[in-house]
Design an enzyme around this catalytic site. Structure first.
Site, short mmCIF file in Angstrom:
data_model
loop_
_atom_site.label_atom_id
_atom_site.label_comp_id
_atom_site.label_asym_id
_atom_site.label_seq_id
_atom_site.Cartn_x
_atom_site.Cartn_y
_atom_site.Cartn_z
N SER A 64 -4.20 3.83 -20.55
CA SER A 64 -5.53 3.85 -21.17
C SER A 64 -6.68 3.57 -20.22
CB SER A 64 -5.61 2.81 -22.29
OG SER A 64 -4.84 3.24 -23.38
N LYS A 67 -9.10 6.27 -19.72
CA LYS A 67 -10.14 6.62 -20.70
C LYS A 67 -11.54 6.38 -20.17
CE LYS A 67 -7.11 5.49 -24.65
NZ LYS A 67 -6.75 4.44 -25.62
N TYR A 189 -4.45 15.09 -22.07
CA TYR A 189 -4.58 13.66 -22.31
C TYR A 189 -3.28 12.92 -21.96
CZ TYR A 189 -4.90 9.24 -24.81
OH TYR A 189 -4.86 7.91 -25.12
N TYR A 241 -9.28 -3.33 -26.06
CA TYR A 241 -8.80 -3.17 -27.43
C TYR A 241 -9.51 -4.19 -28.33
CZ TYR A 241 -5.27 -0.78 -24.64
OH TYR A 241 -4.63 0.02 -23.73
N VAL A 259 -1.37 0.16 -21.02
CA VAL A 259 -0.04 -0.39 -21.34
C VAL A 259 0.92 -0.29 -20.16
CG1 VAL A 259 -0.21 -0.09 -23.84
CG2 VAL A 259 0.70 1.77 -22.42
#
Lengths: 606, 606
Positions: A64, A67, A189, A241, A259
Site C-alpha cells: 500500500s 498508493k 494495481y 489506515y 502489509v
C-alpha cells in the site's frame, strides 16, 4: 560511518530487536515466506546523507505504500482538478479494504483506501498494461534512486485471489470513476503493489517527498513541487489506515505503511525515515514500524507540530555604510564623507530559506528603517531559496522603495530571485553580484554628491599625497627628485604576489585592485582591496621588507609616482628629518586604516 | 500600520468583502441576531506582532473552537494517559453532532465532536459549576491575553435547547466516560461555548499555540509545551468537522472552526491566523473563513507540508583559531605561535533554533573535523533554543570529544542548554559566557604549550619591547632617561576615553583591557581589546594626537613604562635618527596589527 546519530539509531534498533508481537500478513501464501524477524531502519536527510541499520537492504513488496506515489503521479499527469473529480481526500474512518464511496458523488473517499488507489492507478497514463505499469515502476525507481523490480510470485498470487478488489473496480466503473478496461487497471494495481523495495529505497523515496519532490541523492525531480504538499496531506490524514489519527497524535509525521512490513514517514524540508519489519498489528501496520517511529519521533523530537519557534535569524546582520564599507581605500577626506553621510545607506544581509515569516521580519525592519534610509542594500548571498509567494512580497517592498524615490540594490549571486520580474520601469532595483561592488558604488555616489571636486580628472600632484603632508617646499623639492613616474595599461599586473618589494606606489590617476593570486585558471583572484587616485599602495611591504602579499592590477589606464626602497633608505641616512616625517605620515595613514579595520571588525563580530 | 503585509491582507479582505454565500447558524434564535456581513482577518506572529483588518474587534461566541482549548487544559491537568482512557483521537468521518462512541471502548472518537468535547469538559477540575467554568474562562483569557466574558443570552438558549447534548452526556455517563454530576458538565460545556471572543482574541490564541504554548503578547505560559503538539494534532485531523481532510489538503494548517463564524489556524513556530465571518456552509464552517484561509495559505505559502527545505544555515561560520583570534594584543612572536598552531582549535558558531536536523549538521561537521581538531569551541550565542532531544545528542557529542582526550568549550551566555547535565566528571566541557574570553583562553593554552618561556614573571625589560628594537646601546641609554615607571592597582582606570593623549604605555607586568565607555551603570563597557606584558598601548593617539578612543583598565596589578608625548617631540628635534627608528617600530607594530585585522575581516566577511 559511526557518528553520534548512527549510535542513537543503533540504540533504538537494539531496543526493539527482540520484540516479536504481531503476525506476518498471510492473505496470500507468498507473503508468509518472509523472515518475521527482519528489521531495518533507515534515515535520509534532504541533502542526501543517509543512516541505515539492520536489514536495510532486504527487498520486500511495497504494497500500500505504492498508493501515495501513484497518487502523486496522477496529480502530475492530470492536475488536481481532474483527480479531485474522481477521488476525495477525506479520511474514511473505516478499514483499508472498505468500499467507502461517497453516497452523493460516488468518489472513493481518499486515495489511500483500496477503492481510491484503484481509481488512481486507473488514471495512470500509457497504452496498455505493460506501458502503464512500466511508467509506475520507472517513476518509483526514480523516487528510490535505484532500479526496482517486481516479486512475480506475489503479483501472480495477488492477481489470482484479488476478488474483492475486482469487485471494487467494477463498482468504480459503475459510477464512472474508472475507465475501461477495468481488468487492466486492477492488474496494474496488483503489480504496482508487488514492486520490491528495500528499507533504504523507502527512506530515499520519503526524503524525496521531504525535499520538495527532488530526489536528494540523484538530484532528479520526481514530483512537481506543487503536488508534494497534496501527497503529504493525504498521507497525514489517511496514510496509516484507521490508525491515522493516533499516528499523527503520537508520531506527528505524514506517513504510509504497507502489509509487506514497510512504513515510511516524512518530515517536510528535513528528513525521510523508513522502517521495515514484517509483523503487523490488527490494523495492518508494522508493529515494530509503529514502535520505532514513536521512539524516533520522541528521541529526535520530530513531531511536525513541535516545530521550533521561528526566530529572527533570517536577518544575519544589518548595518550602515558608515560602519562597514567596501574594501576600496580612498582619500581620508572621502572616508570621512562616507562616515558622515553613510547612515542613510542601510545594508541588510539575509540568510537561510526565505518563506513568509522570514519575509515578514524583513518587511518589519524595512518599515522601521524606512524614513532614515535612502538606499537599501539587500544581500541575498547566503539565501538558498525564496518561494514564489515570498518573492511577490519582495516585489511589493521594491515598489514601495521606488515609489518613495529611494533606491534598492539587491545582491543575488546565485539568482535565487527571478530577476525578470523586477526589471520593470516602475521598480527601481539594481542588481549586483557581490556586496563589495555594491558598497563601493554606494560610496562613489556619496562622494559624488557631497564632495565639491569629487574625482580628480588629471594627475593628482605628488605634494597632495598624505604621504608628503607637513613637508615644507624645500623638502618637497628634495622628494620630487627622488620620484619616478610610470603609466600602466588597463589589465596590467603592476605588482606580483611573492616578489621582493622595490617601490611604494602613489596612484596619481586611474584605479587599481589588490587581488589574491588566483587558485584556478581565472586571470585574477579574489579582490581584497581597491585604491583611488591620491592613495598610496605597496607601502607596508616597503616598510617591513616582507614579500608582496598580493597582486595589484590596473583596472583602467593608470599612472603612479614610484618611490623606491633605495630612496627611502638614502633619506634615512641623509635627511633623517624628512625620513621621519614620511614615516610618521605612513604611520598616520595606517593608523587610520587600522581604526577603520577595528571598527569594521567590531561591526562584523557584533 | 501600513506595510506590505497589511496591504496584502487588505487585498484578500477586499476580494471576499462582498461575498455572501452561506447562512448564519440559526439553531437558537440568539445566533441569528448577528450581522451576516461582519468580516475580520487577524494574524499574529510568534514574536507578538499583529496585523488586523475589518471587524477584528467584534465579539462573537467561540462555540466549538473552545473544544481545542479545553482539550489542552485537561491534558495539562491530568496528563495524556488519563485523557486517552476517556477520549480517542481518531477522525470520525461523521458530522460534529454524531454520537460516535467507539464500539469496543465506549470512548468518543475524538475531542472535536460534541461527545468528546463534553467528556473533555467533564474532566476540567474545580468544585462545582462556577469554579469549573471560571477555570475555563480564565485559561481562555490567558490564551487571548484579554479578559473574556460570556454571552448570557446565548448560554441560556443553548442550555434551554441542548437536548441532544444532554443525551450524549448520559450516554457517556453510561459507559463511564463522564463523572457525576452529568448536568453540571453539560452546563459548563454550554457556557464554555458561549464565551465571547474577537477575531483578534482568536489570532492571539492561535499564536499562543504556534508559540509552543506561550502567549506571545503577554509572555504567559498557557499550555504545557508537551501538550501543544497533541492539541494541534487533533485539530489537524478533526478540527474542521468532516471537511478536515479537504482542509489539510487545501489549506494545510491545524485549525478549528465554530458555528459563531470564527476559524483559527496555526502555523507551528510561526503564526496564528483567525478569520471571522458568520455565514456558514452545510458542514458548519464559515464560508468566507474557508475561502480566506485558502487564499492566505496560497498567497503566503503557509501550507505546513510545503515547508522549505532546511539548509545548512545552522552553522553560521566555522574557522580556525589561526584565522580569527581573540582581541588580545600579544607579542608578535606569540601571535606567530597562535597562527602556527591554531589550526587544531576549531570554532563553530551556530545560530537559530537547534532541532534534530540542525544538530545532525553539527554532528556531521564535528565528525569531519574530528581528526584535525583537538579543541572544539561551539558558540551558542546566537542560538535561541535547543530542545531536550537535541541536547541529548549534544551531550553524546561532548562525551565523544572527551573520550578522545579532546576539549570542548561551549559559549552559552543565555543558557540555552541545561549546564547541570554537562557537569559530570566524565564529560570534559568548559563553559564560557563570551567567545572572546574562550578564544583568549585557547591562545594562552597554545602559548603555554609551544613557547619556551611563555609568560614573563618579573618585569619585561624596556629594551625587549618591539618599540625599541634596532636601537643600539647608546640610543637605548638615551631612551632610558626619558621613561617614567608607574604601577596600577587592579581595577584602576589607567586611561579615560576622550582625554587628550599624554603618554604611550609599555606594559611591563600585569594585564590591561581596552573597554568602550559603559552606556549603562556597569563599571566597564564592552572589552574591545586586551594586552599582555611586552606590548605597548596608547601609541596611536600619541602619534596622531587624537583623543583617547577608549578606557583602559588594569585587570590585575600592573606596571608600565610611560613614554611621554613631550619626550617623543623632543626626540624629533634632538635625535631625529632615534625618533625615526621609533616611528618605524610603531609603524611595524601597527602594520602587523593591520595585517591581522585584514586577515580577520576577510575571514569574517567570507
Amino acid at each position: 560511518m559511526d557518528n553520534t546519530i548512527s549510535r542513537i539509531l543503533a540504540k533504538v534498533y537494539e531496543n526493539y530487536r527482540g520484540f516479536n508481537e504481531g503476525a506476518v500478513a498471510d492473505y496470500i501464501p507468498e507473503l508468509t515466506s518472509v523472515d518475521p524477524n527482519w528489521y531495518g531502519i533507515c534515515v535520509f536527510t534532504t541533502d542526501g546523507y543517509g543512516y541505515a541499520i539492520g536489514d536495510a537492504e532486504q527487498p520486500f513488496t511495497i504494497q500500500s505504500i505504492s498508493k501515495a506515489f501513484t497518487f502523486g503521479m496522477i496529480l502530475d499527469d492530470h492536475g488536481p482538478k481532474a483527480v479531485d473529480a474522481r477521488i476525495g481526500v477525506e479520511p474514511s474512518g473505516e478499514a483499508f479494504n472498505s468500499i467507502s464511496l461517497d453516497p452523493e458523488t460516488g468518489r472513493p473517499l481518499n486515495p489511500m483506501i483500496n477503492a481510491g488507489a484503484i481509481a488512481a492507478t486507473g488514471m495512470v497514463q500509457g497504452s496498455g498494461f505493460e506501458d502503464r505499469f512500466e511508467r509506475i515502476r520507472s517513476r518509483f525507481s526514480a523516487f528510490a534512486g535505484s532500479e526496482l523490480s517486481v516479486d512475480e510470485a506475489v503479483y501472480r498470487s495477488e492477481s489470482a485471489t484479488g476478488f474483492r478488489n475486482r469487485a471494487i473496480a467494477y463498482l468504480l466503473r459503475n459510477v464512472e470513476k474508472l475507465d475501461d478496461p477495468v481488468d487492466e487497471a486492477v492488474e496494474v494495481y496488483f503489480k504496482q503493489c508487488s514492486i520490491l523495495v528495500t528499507c533504504r529505497d523507502l527512506a530515499v523515496m520519503a526524503a524525496s517527498l521531504a525535499n520538495g519532490g527532488v530526489n536528494p541523492v540523484t538530484g532528479e525531480r520526481v514530483l512537481q513541487p506543487e503536488n508534494v504538499e497534496k501527497v503529504l496531506s493525504v498521507m497525514s490524514t489517511c496514510g496509516m489506515y484507521d490508525y491515522s489519527g493516533e499516528w499523527i497524535f503520537r508520531v506527528g509525521l505524514p506517513a504510509k505503511s504497507g502489509v509487506g512490513g514497510g512504513v515510511l514517514g516524512v518530515l517536510p524540508g528535513q528528513l525521510g525515515v523508513a522502517v521495515f519489519s514484517p509483523r503487523l498489528d490488527v490494523k495492518g501496520n508494522s508493529v515494530r514500524g509503529v514502535k520505532t517511529f514513536v521512539e524516533l519521533s520522541q528521541s529526535f523530537n520530530l513531531h511536525l507540530f513541535n516545530y521550533p519557534v521561528v526566530s529572527g535569524h533570517v536577518i544575519r546582520r544589518h548595518y550602515k555604510l558608515s560602519d562597514v564599507g567596501s574594501n576600496r581605500q580612498r582619500l581620508k577626506s572621502h572616508h570621512d564623507t562616507i562616515r558622515e553621510h553613510g547612515d542613510a545607506v542601510r545594508v541588510i544581509e539575509l540568510q537561510g530559506d526565505i518563506f513568509f515569516t522570514a519575509m515578514e521580519r524583513l518587511v518589519r525592519l524595512q518599515t522601521e528603517l524606512f524614513d532614515s534610509t535612502n538606499t537599501f542594500v539587500v544581500d541575498l548571498t547566503r539565501v538558498s531559496l525564496i518561494d514564489r509567494a515570498t518573492e511577490d512580497i519582495l516585489l511589493t517592498v521594491a515598489s514601495d522603495i521606488s515609489d518613495a524615490g529611494k533606491r534598492l540594490i539587491v545582491i543575488d549571486p546565485s539568482e535565487v530571485i527571478d530577476r525578470g520580474r523586477f526589471d520593470s520601469e516602475s521598480v527601481n532595483v539594481a542588481f549586483s553580484s557581490d556586496l563589495d561592488t555594491a558598497l563601493e558604488f554606494c560610496e562613489d555616489q556619496l562622494i559624488d554628491k557631497h564632495v565639491e571636486a569629487p574625482m580628480v580628472s588629471g594627475l593628482v600632484p605628488f605634494h597632495d599625497f598624505e604621504l608628503f603632508q607637513s613637508l615644507d617646499s624645500n623638502e618637497l623639492s628634495r622628494i620630487e627628485g627622488l620620484l619616478e613616474m610610470e603609466s600602466f595599461d588597463r589589465d596590467c599586473k603592476i605588482v606580483e604576489q611573492g616578489e621582493d618589494p622595490d617601490y611604494m606606489y602613489l596612484l596619481a590617476k586611474g584605479s587599481v585592485g589588490i587581488h589574491l593570486s588566483p587558485s584556478n585558471g581565472a586571470p585574477r583572484g579574489q579582490r581584497v582591496a581597491a585604491f583611488c587616485p591620491g592613495v598610496c599602495f605597496g607601502d607596508l611591504a616597503v616598510v617591513d621588507g616582507s614579500n608582496r602579499s598580493a597582486d595589484v592590477w590596473a583596472n583602467e589606464p593608470s599612472t603612479c609616482y614610484l618611490f623606491s626602497l633605495a630612496s627611502l633608505a638614502r633619506l634615512a641616512e641623509e635627511e633623517p628629518v624628512i625620513h621621519s616625517k614620511i614615516l610618521r605620515n605612513i604611520l598616520l595613514i595606517n593608523i587610520d586604516r587600522l581604526r577603520r579595520c577595528n571598527q569594521e571588525i567590531g561591526s562584523l563580530k557584533s
